[in-house]
Motif scaffolding. Structure first.
Motif, PDB file in Angstrom:
ATOM      1  N   GLN A   1       0.811  -1.222   0.000  1.00  0.00           N
ATOM      2  CA  GLN A   1       0.000   0.000   0.000  1.00  0.00           C
ATOM      3  C   GLN A   1       0.842   1.270   0.000  1.00  0.00           C
ATOM      4  OE1 GLN A   1      -3.557   0.197   2.477  1.00  0.00           O
ATOM      5  NE2 GLN A   1      -3.507  -2.030   2.769  1.00  0.00           N
ATOM      6  N   LEU A   2       2.101   1.157   0.413  1.00  0.00           N
ATOM      7  CA  LEU A   2       2.991   2.325   0.376  1.00  0.00           C
ATOM      8  C   LEU A   2       3.745   2.434  -0.949  1.00  0.00           C
ATOM      9  CD1 LEU A   2       4.513   2.343   3.992  1.00  0.00           C
ATOM     10  CD2 LEU A   2       2.690   3.798   3.076  1.00  0.00           C
ATOM     11  N   GLY A   3       3.521   1.466  -1.865  1.00  0.00           N
ATOM     12  CA  GLY A   3       4.153   1.524  -3.180  1.00  0.00           C
ATOM     13  C   GLY A   3       5.619   1.160  -3.180  1.00  0.00           C
ATOM     14  N   ILE A   4       6.063   0.404  -2.171  1.00  0.00           N
ATOM     15  CA  ILE A   4       7.465  -0.013  -2.079  1.00  0.00           C
ATOM     16  C   ILE A   4       7.686  -1.221  -2.995  1.00  0.00           C
ATOM     17  CG2 ILE A   4       9.249  -0.931  -0.543  1.00  0.00           C
ATOM     18  CD1 ILE A   4       7.860   0.637   1.730  1.00  0.00           C
ATOM     19  N   LYS A   5       8.721  -1.160  -3.806  1.00  0.00           N
ATOM     20  CA  LYS A   5       9.022  -2.246  -4.740  1.00  0.00           C
ATOM     21  C   LYS A   5      10.157  -3.115  -4.194  1.00  0.00           C
ATOM     22  CE  LYS A   5       6.101  -0.609  -7.736  1.00  0.00           C
ATOM     23  NZ  LYS A   5       4.787  -1.275  -7.888  1.00  0.00           N
ATOM     24  N   PRO A   6      10.123  -4.431  -4.432  1.00  0.00           N
ATOM     25  CA  PRO A   6      11.226  -5.290  -3.973  1.00  0.00           C
ATOM     26  C   PRO A   6      12.516  -4.952  -4.699  1.00  0.00           C
ATOM     27  CG  PRO A   6       9.714  -6.513  -5.387  1.00  0.00           C
ATOM     28  CD  PRO A   6       9.073  -5.188  -5.136  1.00  0.00           C
ATOM     29  N   ALA A   7      13.635  -5.240  -4.039  1.00  0.00           N
ATOM     30  CA  ALA A   7      14.950  -4.938  -4.614  1.00  0.00           C
ATOM     31  C   ALA A   7      15.312  -5.981  -5.674  1.00  0.00           C
ATOM     32  CB  ALA A   7      16.009  -4.924  -3.510  1.00  0.00           C
ATOM     33  N   ASP A   8      16.158  -5.588  -6.614  1.00  0.00           N
ATOM     34  CA  ASP A   8      16.759  -6.511  -7.595  1.00  0.00           C
ATOM     35  C   ASP A   8      15.722  -7.296  -8.391  1.00  0.00           C
ATOM     36  OD1 ASP A   8      19.307  -5.782  -6.625  1.00  0.00           O
ATOM     37  OD2 ASP A   8      19.137  -7.268  -5.019  1.00  0.00           O
ATOM     38  N   THR A   9      14.740  -6.624  -8.939  1.00  0.00           N
ATOM     39  CA  THR A   9      13.761  -7.328  -9.767  1.00  0.00           C
ATOM     40  C   THR A   9      14.400  -7.713 -11.102  1.00  0.00           C
ATOM     41  OG1 THR A   9      12.935  -5.218 -10.617  1.00  0.00           O
ATOM     42  CG2 THR A   9      11.768  -6.184  -8.739  1.00  0.00           C
TER      43      THR A   9
ATOM     44  N   ASP B   1      -3.003  -4.895  -7.803  1.00  0.00           N
ATOM     45  CA  ASP B   1      -4.344  -4.316  -7.905  1.00  0.00           C
ATOM     46  C   ASP B   1      -4.804  -3.669  -6.606  1.00  0.00           C
ATOM     47  OD1 ASP B   1      -4.334  -6.702  -6.565  1.00  0.00           O
ATOM     48  OD2 ASP B   1      -6.267  -7.397  -7.360  1.00  0.00           O
ATOM     49  N   VAL B   2      -3.936  -3.678  -5.586  1.00  0.00           N
ATOM     50  CA  VAL B   2      -4.281  -3.072  -4.294  1.00  0.00           C
ATOM     51  C   VAL B   2      -4.200  -1.554  -4.404  1.00  0.00           C
ATOM     52  CG1 VAL B   2      -3.572  -2.842  -1.869  1.00  0.00           C
ATOM     53  CG2 VAL B   2      -3.493  -5.078  -2.993  1.00  0.00           C
ATOM     54  N   GLN B   3      -5.216  -0.875  -3.889  1.00  0.00           N
ATOM     55  CA  GLN B   3      -5.261   0.590  -3.928  1.00  0.00           C
ATOM     56  C   GLN B   3      -4.197   1.165  -2.998  1.00  0.00           C
ATOM     57  OE1 GLN B   3      -7.199   2.451  -5.888  1.00  0.00           O
ATOM     58  NE2 GLN B   3      -6.438   4.397  -5.093  1.00  0.00           N
ATOM     59  N   PRO B   4      -3.299   2.009  -3.491  1.00  0.00           N
ATOM     60  CA  PRO B   4      -2.267   2.579  -2.616  1.00  0.00           C
ATOM     61  C   PRO B   4      -2.880   3.548  -1.607  1.00  0.00           C
ATOM     62  CG  PRO B   4      -2.157   3.590  -4.789  1.00  0.00           C
ATOM     63  CD  PRO B   4      -3.147   2.474  -4.892  1.00  0.00           C
TER      64      PRO B   4
ATOM     65  N   TYR C   1      -0.622 -10.447   3.910  1.00  0.00           N
ATOM     66  CA  TYR C   1       0.017 -10.543   2.600  1.00  0.00           C
ATOM     67  C   TYR C   1      -1.066 -10.812   1.558  1.00  0.00           C
ATOM     68  CZ  TYR C   1       4.574 -11.010   4.914  1.00  0.00           C
ATOM     69  OH  TYR C   1       5.706 -10.797   5.650  1.00  0.00           O
ATOM     70  N   PRO C   2      -0.869 -10.376   0.310  1.00  0.00           N
ATOM     71  CA  PRO C   2      -1.914 -10.595  -0.710  1.00  0.00           C
ATOM     72  C   PRO C   2      -2.049 -12.053  -1.144  1.00  0.00           C
ATOM     73  CG  PRO C   2       0.006  -9.480  -1.660  1.00  0.00           C
ATOM     74  CD  PRO C   2       0.220  -9.510  -0.182  1.00  0.00           C
ATOM     75  N   ILE C   3      -0.959 -12.809  -1.120  1.00  0.00           N
ATOM     76  CA  ILE C   3      -1.013 -14.229  -1.529  1.00  0.00           C
ATOM     77  C   ILE C   3      -0.218 -15.069  -0.539  1.00  0.00           C
ATOM     78  CG2 ILE C   3      -1.320 -13.747  -3.997  1.00  0.00           C
ATOM     79  CD1 ILE C   3       1.693 -14.464  -4.312  1.00  0.00           C
ATOM     80  N   GLN C   4      -0.502 -16.380  -0.513  1.00  0.00           N
ATOM     81  CA  GLN C   4       0.232 -17.331   0.321  1.00  0.00           C
ATOM     82  C   GLN C   4       0.278 -18.669  -0.401  1.00  0.00           C
ATOM     83  OE1 GLN C   4       0.527 -15.555   4.506  1.00  0.00           O
ATOM     84  NE2 GLN C   4       1.790 -16.118   2.815  1.00  0.00           N
ATOM     85  N   LYS C   5       1.215 -19.527   0.023  1.00  0.00           N
ATOM     86  CA  LYS C   5       1.263 -20.917  -0.435  1.00  0.00           C
ATOM     87  C   LYS C   5       1.063 -21.827   0.765  1.00  0.00           C
ATOM     88  CE  LYS C   5       3.689 -21.614  -4.803  1.00  0.00           C
ATOM     89  NZ  LYS C   5       4.689 -22.453  -5.477  1.00  0.00           N
ATOM     90  N   PHE C   6       0.459 -22.989   0.524  1.00  0.00           N
ATOM     91  CA  PHE C   6       0.217 -23.954   1.594  1.00  0.00           C
ATOM     92  C   PHE C   6       0.874 -25.282   1.237  1.00  0.00           C
ATOM     93  CE2 PHE C   6      -3.723 -21.251   1.617  1.00  0.00           C
ATOM     94  CZ  PHE C   6      -3.357 -20.492   2.712  1.00  0.00           C
ATOM     95  N   ALA C   7       1.413 -25.950   2.269  1.00  0.00           N
ATOM     96  CA  ALA C   7       2.090 -27.233   2.047  1.00  0.00           C
ATOM     97  C   ALA C   7       1.116 -28.392   1.997  1.00  0.00           C
ATOM     98  CB  ALA C   7       3.119 -27.458   3.151  1.00  0.00           C
TER      99      ALA C   7
END
Length: 908
Positions: free
Chosen positions: A496-504, A514-517, A784-790
């Protein structure tokens, strides 16, 4: 008596050097063993000038029967270590040891070609380089060795020690010496120097302590240059190679001076290199296919494997906070014409939509000599992330010196038998990018695409005399066509703060786009991101900001506003008073509200001992059934006692006559750093008595004595390994230290198929046996917007938590830093779920019913319960919520259950 003490003192000093160097250089087991053997060699036959060559050989052969001939005019020993184990670092260890333990100052290092020559100069001289071979050797940090090369040796006066430093390492290229001696000429270093009356070569030959180190010695064993090197008359030669043989007219001729043999198969078994695997297609049938069609299929499948490996490597790096490794694909062409054809194909628009047009290079193997060396040198750049090359086409197999760690896929398109494919294909791709195996198959595996040779290679690798055994990978074309990517799931706060991950990278996807900032104006978003960075740094001030709730205190918010204003810089050309300044106070308040609402208080807890820490080992009964050394032969024993002069230094592994046979065991165990004789003498002699009794049960006392002397080191290691299961540690008291009141939620990364949409977590997927392939979303209260399950049980638990909790998430690695004991190791425990309700914060761990009492599960549970207690104590003192650990049986999870009900049933 005094001589006995002196010998024991000298041996202890040598062992101290070995232990110190092995620790500082982080030597692997085969490297350390090599250093220990060098230590032993220098003990039984101290290196010096003009030794009796045959007598020296007999002494060494009496303990190391594999050494039958030095094959030189000076004592020379070969340490054969598999590719990727670390021969260059071992050279650094050898030099460090010989200098520190024996005062040797002069070394001559031979490289087989220009590439390795330049690499060795960097490895030995650049102290800022990550692979600097003396990193950690304090003596060389103060007074670094002088590096003298084949390019600068004649620019200084060798007699001047001040110019060359205390330790002098000469590095020369044997291929250049070979070229200079053609036609009977003397090599350049043998010609007169303008600075001294004798040639530099003769100066070196006259040194009393010159040691010769030969890198990749199999490459120049029979060359004219190495024959000239004999005249250097070194006191000792140390050869390093992965292939201790030379090819003769009748096949391979093994070296006769191999003292350590650590082959590739053993390196694979011990996990020091990648696991090579031969690849084919599911139901592959070449019938009706032309050679060109098979070749095109292999090339395209290789690229698909490469793209998959690229994604898996990025996902792993993001999950573990490691550097992102950019893999590349090696294509082996038949000849230069074939290589040009492959280059044209890969650069065409029809080959993977032209994606590799600018990412492929061809190494023209028709070039020789210096041109070839220069071209191979360019390949070293493929390891750098900023270098675009992802496919390398080569005709001849790349030679030694190309020590890249990011080769993951090989496509051999040149006709060869299975043995040649195995031996030549895997050598250059075995090095691991992180120095050790990760446990992630795709990160630890080297793929060799060989559809048409698949069965032949498997049969060859499975032969009893094969040095290695390959894994088989069968590709499903339907799965290959599913393009994958790395998807990064950042916290809702970062999103929501518009922070992008490093080293894309080009294959990086970011969840939650699609989340509104929270802020739509760029300047306000910039201020909010600065505010978040300030809040993140306040983690380290637990006294000022003990919990997230304290961020709302007026004085804390005022401090945040002040820090933001100091760091904020208006865009260029915006003059103060002209541009409207953002409302710092309002933006900070909104950012603080976002952080507190979408984060869970997770303190960083350290448990540190107060006062003196005591440690030791509890008494126990050794398991000695597998320890069945045969009696040492009388012939070997007689060779040990060749003369009265040598009997004191050649008996057994330690060269010391002990009064009691138990003393051999105790003496061997005392070499380990975690064993104190003064504190644990009773235990040591108890273990020694058990060991002596065991050997005397099937040997005479005299035979048992000989076995304990000859195998002292190995027996001590065998006992020490069992001692680890009976260790104890106690402190006067322990203190809980909270270094951070809260921590930022770490991003997660997953590999997913871009063709599959994000799955609804409320709906059970069709293929429950392969849950890891699904990415789930649609949550209401997840952080978090998505997750994985084992497992599907985890998905069901997420349904319950999303309904009953205020907020929850699945922690990424390193989020908690909880560690549990597993033998001598302390792995990190990563809880499955964390959920906050109105009354408490839960750490939740669903487990299969048959794993509830598993020792590792119990160890994790105990570590988590201790952490929850300490976190609850801290929360109670600062107005927070208590923590509870819940280990849930998987078949108890159902949608009609509540979080509270599960907690009451399973809370520990």
């Amino acid at each position: 008596m005094c001589a006995y003490k002196a010998k024991r003192s000298t041996k202890a000093a040598m062992n101290r050097h070995v232990n110190a160097i092995a620790g500082r250089l982080s030597l692997r087991a085969p490297q350390r063993r090599s250093l220990e053997i060098l230590d032993r060699i220098t003990e039984i036959t101290p290196p010096k000038k003009d030794r009796d060559l045959l007598a020296t050989l007999e002494i060494i052969r009496s303990e190391f029967p594999s050494v039958t001939d030095f094959e030189r005019e000076f004592p020379s020993l070969c340490f054969a270590l598999a590719t990727g184990v670390g021969k260059t670092r071992l050279m650094g260890a050898f030099i460090s040891y010989l200098h520190l333990a024996h005062g040797i100052n002069n070394f001559f290092v031979l490289a087989p070609n220009l590439t390795i020559y330049n690499k060795l100069i960097t490895d030995f001289s650049d102290r800022t380089y990550s692979k600097y071979v003396f990193k950690g050797i304090s003596d060389f940090a103060i007074d670094a060795p002088a590096i003298i090369t084949g390019d600068n040796y004649n620019q200084h006066d060798p007699a001047s020690g001040t110019l060359f430093g205390g330790v002098r390492i000469n590095i020369f290229n044997i291929s250049k010496i070979n070229s200079e001696v053609r036609g009977g000429k003397a090599p350049r270093i043998k010609r007169l120097s303008e600075y001294i009356g004798e040639s530099y070569f003769d100066y070196l030959a006259g040194l009393p302590d010159l040691v010769l180190l030969m890198d990749e010695s199999h490459r120049y064993r029979a060359s004219a240059g190495i024959r000239a090197i004999n005249e250097l008359k070194p006191i000792l030669g140390l050869e390093l190679t992965a292939t201790p043989f030379v090819e003769g007219t009748k096949g391979a001729v093994p070296f006769k001076n191999v003292i350590v043999d650590y082959p590739l198969g053993k390196a694979m078994e011990d996990g020091f290199v990648k696991e090579p695997a031969v690849v084919t297609r599911k139901n592959f049938n070449p019938a009706g296919m032309s050679p060109e069609e098979i070749e095109r299929m292999k090339l395209e499948d290789g690229v698909r494997l490469h793209e998959s490996a690229k994604v898996e490597l990025e996902t792993y790096a993001r999950e573990t906070d490691n550097k992102i490794v950019k893999p590349f694909l090696l294509v082996i062409a038949r000849d230069t014409t074939h290589a040009w054809q492959l280059l044209a194909l890969i650069q065409s628009d029809g080959f993977f939509e032209g994606r590799y047009k600018d990412k492929v290079i061809q190494v023209d193997s028709s070039r020789t000599g210096a041109d070839e060396e220069e071209m191979i040198e360019r390949l070293l750049k493929v390891e750098h992330p900023e270098e675009p090359t992802e496919i390398v086409i080569h005709v001849n197999m790349l030679k030694e010196g190309w020590d890249v760690t990011n080769l993951y896929t090989i496509v051999p398109l040149r006709a060869a038998n299975a043995r040649t494919l195995i031996e030549q294909s895997i050598g250059r791709g075995l090095r691991l990018p992180y120095g050790k195996r990760t446990g992630v198959t795709a990160v630890d595996r080297l793929n060799i695409v060989a559809h048409d040779k698949f069965q032949e290679i498997i049969d060859e690798a499975n032969r009893p005399d094969s040095a290695i055994h390959l894994k088989a990978v069968v590709l499903d074309i339907d799965e290959l066509d599913q393009k994958t990517a790395t998807i990064v799931s950042q916290s809702q706060v970062a999103t929501q703060l518009g922070i992008k991950p490093a080293d894309t990278t080009v294959s990086t996807q970011i969840a939650g786009q699609d989340v509104q900032p929270l802020f739509t104006k760029p300047e306000e978003q910039k201020v909010a991101q600065i505010a978040y960075e300030v809040i993140r740094k306040m983690e380290n001030q637990p006294r000022t900001v003990p919990t997230l709730a304290h961020l709302k205190n007026p004085e804390v918010q005022a401090a945040i506003v002040k820090a933001v204003q100091e760091q904020h810089r208006p865009k260029q050309l915006e003059l103060e008073g002209v541009a409207e300044l953002p409302d710092f106070t309002a933006i900070v308040a909104q950012t603080v509200e976002l952080v507190t609402q979408h984060t869970i208080d997770i303190p960083r807890i350290l448990v540190v001992p107060k006062g003196e820490v005591k440690a030791g080992f509890k008494p126990f009964t050794l398991k000695l059934d597998t320890l069945r050394y045969p009696a040492v032969s009388d012939e070997l024993w007689i060779q040990h006692l060749r003369t009265s002069q040598r009997d004191k230094v050649t008996l057994g592994a330690g060269g010391i006559e002990e009064k009691r046979i138990e003393d051999y065991v105790v003496s061997g165990l005392m070499d380990f750093d975690d064993i104190s004789y003064d504190d644990q003498a009773d235990l040591l002699y108890d273990l020694a008595a058990q060991t002596a009794k065991h050997f005397c049960s099937y040997l005479s006392e005299d035979e048992a004595r000989r076995v304990l002397r000859c195998y002292q080191h190995d027996i001590a290691r065998f006992i020490h390994a069992q001692m680890q299961d009976h260790s104890w540690e106690e402190a006067v008291d322990y203190e809980v230290v909270v270094s951070k009141g809260y921590v930022e939620l770490k991003p997660s990364a997953y590999t997913y198929s871009i063709n599959d949409p994000v799955a609804d977590y409320r709906i059970s997927p069709n293929d429950k046996s392969n849950m890891s392939k699904y990415v789930f979303g649609g949550f209401t209260r997840c952080l978090y917007p998505i997750q994985k399950f084992a497992s599907d049980a985890e998905r069901l638990l997420a349904v319950i938590i999303d309904r009953d909790a205020m907020k929850w998430f699945k922690p990424a690695k390193g989020q908690f830093q909880i560690f549990y004991k597993q033998g001598a190791d302390h792995p990190e425990y990563q809880p499955d779920f964390v959920a906050e309700t109105n009354d408490a914060i839960y750490m939740l761990e669903p487990k299969a019913s048959n794993q509830m009492t598993d020792p590792i599960v119990i160890a994790k549970k105990e570590a988590a319960i201790r952490w929850c207690k300490n976190a609850s104590d801290y929360a109670r003192a600062n107005g927070g919520k208590p923590w509870r650990y819940v280990l849930i049986r998987h078949n108890a999870i159902a949608q009609n259950m509540t979080l509270e009900g599960l907690s009451q049933q399973f809370t520990s």
